[in-house]
Scaffold this motif. Sequence first.
Motif, PDB file in Angstrom:
ATOM      1  N   PHE A  25       0.832  -1.199   0.000  1.00 44.57           N
ATOM      2  CA  PHE A  25       0.000   0.000   0.000  1.00 44.57           C
ATOM      3  C   PHE A  25       0.873   1.258   0.000  1.00 44.57           C
ATOM      4  N   LEU A  26       1.872   1.276   0.863  1.00 44.98           N
ATOM      5  CA  LEU A  26       2.768   2.436   0.910  1.00 44.98           C
ATOM      6  C   LEU A  26       3.479   2.636  -0.418  1.00 44.98           C
ATOM      7  N   PHE A  27       3.940   1.549  -1.019  1.00 42.73           N
ATOM      8  CA  PHE A  27       4.618   1.636  -2.306  1.00 42.73           C
ATOM      9  C   PHE A  27       3.683   2.169  -3.381  1.00 42.73           C
ATOM     10  N   ALA A  28       2.467   1.655  -3.394  1.00 41.15           N
ATOM     11  CA  ALA A  28       1.533   2.033  -4.464  1.00 41.15           C
ATOM     12  C   ALA A  28       1.054   3.474  -4.340  1.00 41.15           C
ATOM     13  N   PHE A  29       0.835   3.944  -3.138  1.00 41.20           N
ATOM     14  CA  PHE A  29       0.179   5.242  -2.984  1.00 41.20           C
ATOM     15  C   PHE A  29       1.087   6.369  -2.524  1.00 41.20           C
ATOM     16  N   THR A  30       2.326   6.080  -2.115  1.00 46.02           N
ATOM     17  CA  THR A  30       3.205   7.162  -1.686  1.00 46.02           C
ATOM     18  C   THR A  30       4.568   7.138  -2.365  1.00 46.02           C
ATOM     19  N   SER A  31       4.862   6.111  -3.128  1.00 53.93           N
ATOM     20  CA  SER A  31       6.181   5.966  -3.733  1.00 53.93           C
ATOM     21  C   SER A  31       6.304   6.775  -5.024  1.00 53.93           C
ATOM     22  N   ASN A  32       7.460   7.358  -5.222  1.00 51.40           N
ATOM     23  CA  ASN A  32       7.731   8.033  -6.482  1.00 51.40           C
ATOM     24  C   ASN A  32       7.973   7.036  -7.611  1.00 51.40           C
ATOM     25  N   GLN A  33       8.353   5.810  -7.255  1.00 53.90           N
ATOM     26  CA  GLN A  33       8.580   4.796  -8.282  1.00 53.90           C
ATOM     27  C   GLN A  33       7.301   4.482  -9.041  1.00 53.90           C
ATOM     28  N   MET A  34       6.198   4.361  -8.332  1.00 53.27           N
ATOM     29  CA  MET A  34       4.932   4.100  -9.029  1.00 53.27           C
ATOM     30  C   MET A  34       4.599   5.251  -9.978  1.00 53.27           C
ATOM     31  N   ARG A  35       4.903   6.462  -9.564  1.00 51.58           N
ATOM     32  CA  ARG A  35       4.664   7.615 -10.442  1.00 51.58           C
ATOM     33  C   ARG A  35       5.555   7.544 -11.676  1.00 51.58           C
ATOM     34  N   GLN A  36       6.771   7.056 -11.516  1.00 47.68           N
ATOM     35  CA  GLN A  36       7.689   6.944 -12.648  1.00 47.68           C
ATOM     36  C   GLN A  36       7.290   5.798 -13.574  1.00 47.68           C
ATOM     37  N   SER A  40       0.701   7.799 -16.154  1.00 49.25           N
ATOM     38  CA  SER A  40      -0.682   8.121 -16.531  1.00 49.25           C
ATOM     39  C   SER A  40      -1.657   7.896 -15.374  1.00 49.25           C
ATOM     40  N   ASN A  41      -1.227   7.187 -14.332  1.00 44.84           N
ATOM     41  CA  ASN A  41      -2.104   6.910 -13.186  1.00 44.84           C
ATOM     42  C   ASN A  41      -2.031   8.003 -12.117  1.00 44.84           C
ATOM     43  N   PHE A  42      -1.114   8.943 -12.266  1.00 42.48           N
ATOM     44  CA  PHE A  42      -0.919   9.964 -11.240  1.00 42.48           C
ATOM     45  C   PHE A  42      -0.962  11.358 -11.849  1.00 42.48           C
ATOM     46  N   THR A  43      -1.307  12.312 -11.015  1.00 45.24           N
ATOM     47  CA  THR A  43      -1.291  13.719 -11.384  1.00 45.24           C
ATOM     48  C   THR A  43      -0.802  14.512 -10.175  1.00 45.24           C
ATOM     49  N   THR A  44      -0.636  15.798 -10.332  1.00 44.57           N
ATOM     50  CA  THR A  44      -0.182  16.650  -9.233  1.00 44.57           C
ATOM     51  C   THR A  44      -1.276  17.664  -8.931  1.00 44.57           C
ATOM     52  N   ASP A  45      -1.576  17.843  -7.642  1.00 44.44           N
ATOM     53  CA  ASP A  45      -2.620  18.813  -7.277  1.00 44.44           C
ATOM     54  C   ASP A  45      -2.042  20.227  -7.265  1.00 44.44           C
ATOM     55  N   ASN A  46      -2.854  21.198  -6.846  1.00 42.12           N
ATOM     56  CA  ASN A  46      -2.446  22.611  -6.854  1.00 42.12           C
ATOM     57  C   ASN A  46      -1.271  22.900  -5.925  1.00 42.12           C
ATOM     58  N   PHE A  47      -1.066  22.045  -4.930  1.00 41.05           N
ATOM     59  CA  PHE A  47      -0.001  22.259  -3.961  1.00 41.05           C
ATOM     60  C   PHE A  47       1.255  21.450  -4.301  1.00 41.05           C
ATOM     61  N   GLY A  48       1.262  20.757  -5.443  1.00 35.69           N
ATOM     62  CA  GLY A  48       2.427  19.981  -5.874  1.00 35.69           C
ATOM     63  C   GLY A  48       2.494  18.579  -5.302  1.00 35.69           C
ATOM     64  N   ARG A  49       1.409  18.122  -4.687  1.00 38.81           N
ATOM     65  CA  ARG A  49       1.390  16.774  -4.122  1.00 38.81           C
ATOM     66  C   ARG A  49       0.875  15.783  -5.158  1.00 38.81           C
ATOM     67  N   PRO A  50       1.449  14.589  -5.212  1.00 39.87           N
ATOM     68  CA  PRO A  50       0.977  13.581  -6.166  1.00 39.87           C
ATOM     69  C   PRO A  50      -0.387  13.047  -5.750  1.00 39.87           C
ATOM     70  N   MET A  51      -1.233  12.808  -6.742  1.00 38.03           N
ATOM     71  CA  MET A  51      -2.573  12.256  -6.499  1.00 38.03           C
ATOM     72  C   MET A  51      -2.856  11.210  -7.566  1.00 38.03           C
ATOM     73  N   GLU A  59      -6.469   0.650 -11.777  1.00 33.34           N
ATOM     74  CA  GLU A  59      -5.249   0.033 -12.306  1.00 33.34           C
ATOM     75  C   GLU A  59      -4.150   0.023 -11.246  1.00 33.34           C
ATOM     76  N   THR A  60      -4.017   1.125 -10.545  1.00 30.09           N
ATOM     77  CA  THR A  60      -2.997   1.221  -9.504  1.00 30.09           C
ATOM     78  C   THR A  60      -3.276   0.214  -8.391  1.00 30.09           C
ATOM     79  N   VAL A  61      -4.534   0.091  -8.009  1.00 27.96           N
ATOM     80  CA  VAL A  61      -4.908  -0.871  -6.967  1.00 27.96           C
ATOM     81  C   VAL A  61      -4.646  -2.296  -7.451  1.00 27.96           C
ATOM     82  N   LEU A  62      -4.974  -2.598  -8.701  1.00 27.99           N
ATOM     83  CA  LEU A  62      -4.713  -3.931  -9.240  1.00 27.99           C
ATOM     84  C   LEU A  62      -3.217  -4.224  -9.295  1.00 27.99           C
ATOM     85  N   ILE A  63      -2.417  -3.248  -9.676  1.00 31.11           N
ATOM     86  CA  ILE A  63      -0.960  -3.414  -9.710  1.00 31.11           C
ATOM     87  C   ILE A  63      -0.439  -3.673  -8.303  1.00 31.11           C
TER      88      ILE A  63
END
Length: 125
Positions: A25-36, A40-51, A59-63
């Motif tokens: 869970f930590l890897f999938a939802f807080t890791s920069n590796q998943m973003r890399q 296409s599964n991630f975006t950045t909000d107005n404050f620069g945080r990944p979402m 797809e992210t949950v299945l991965i």
Amino acid sequence: RRSDIGTWKLALRVMVWTSALTNCFLFAFTSNQMRQWFPSNFTTDNFGRPMLVSENAHETVLIMFAIEHALFLIGLFVRSLVDKTPQDVVIEIEKRQWLHESNLAKARLQSTKVIDRRCREKKAD
């Protein structure tokens, strides 16, 4: 004295397996590796945080669950390869058992000799 650690063994096993899940869970939802790996599964909000992108969140949950299941399979495979008792411990236990039986046999032989000698002494009297 106990031969094993009892209930703590189960508690440690549960902790290990649940830690694998929480680490996924930590890897999938807080890791920069998943973003890399899956940008296409991630975006950045107005404050620069990944979402997560809501359309691709499944797809992210299945991965994440695929990685978690792979870890479980690897864990079970490794567990099946490793002996419960190391070979050197088995050998040491067998040595101690043999030594105990040998000493017991010597003690029986000695007591038999003492009994035989006492019987001969009684007959001689």
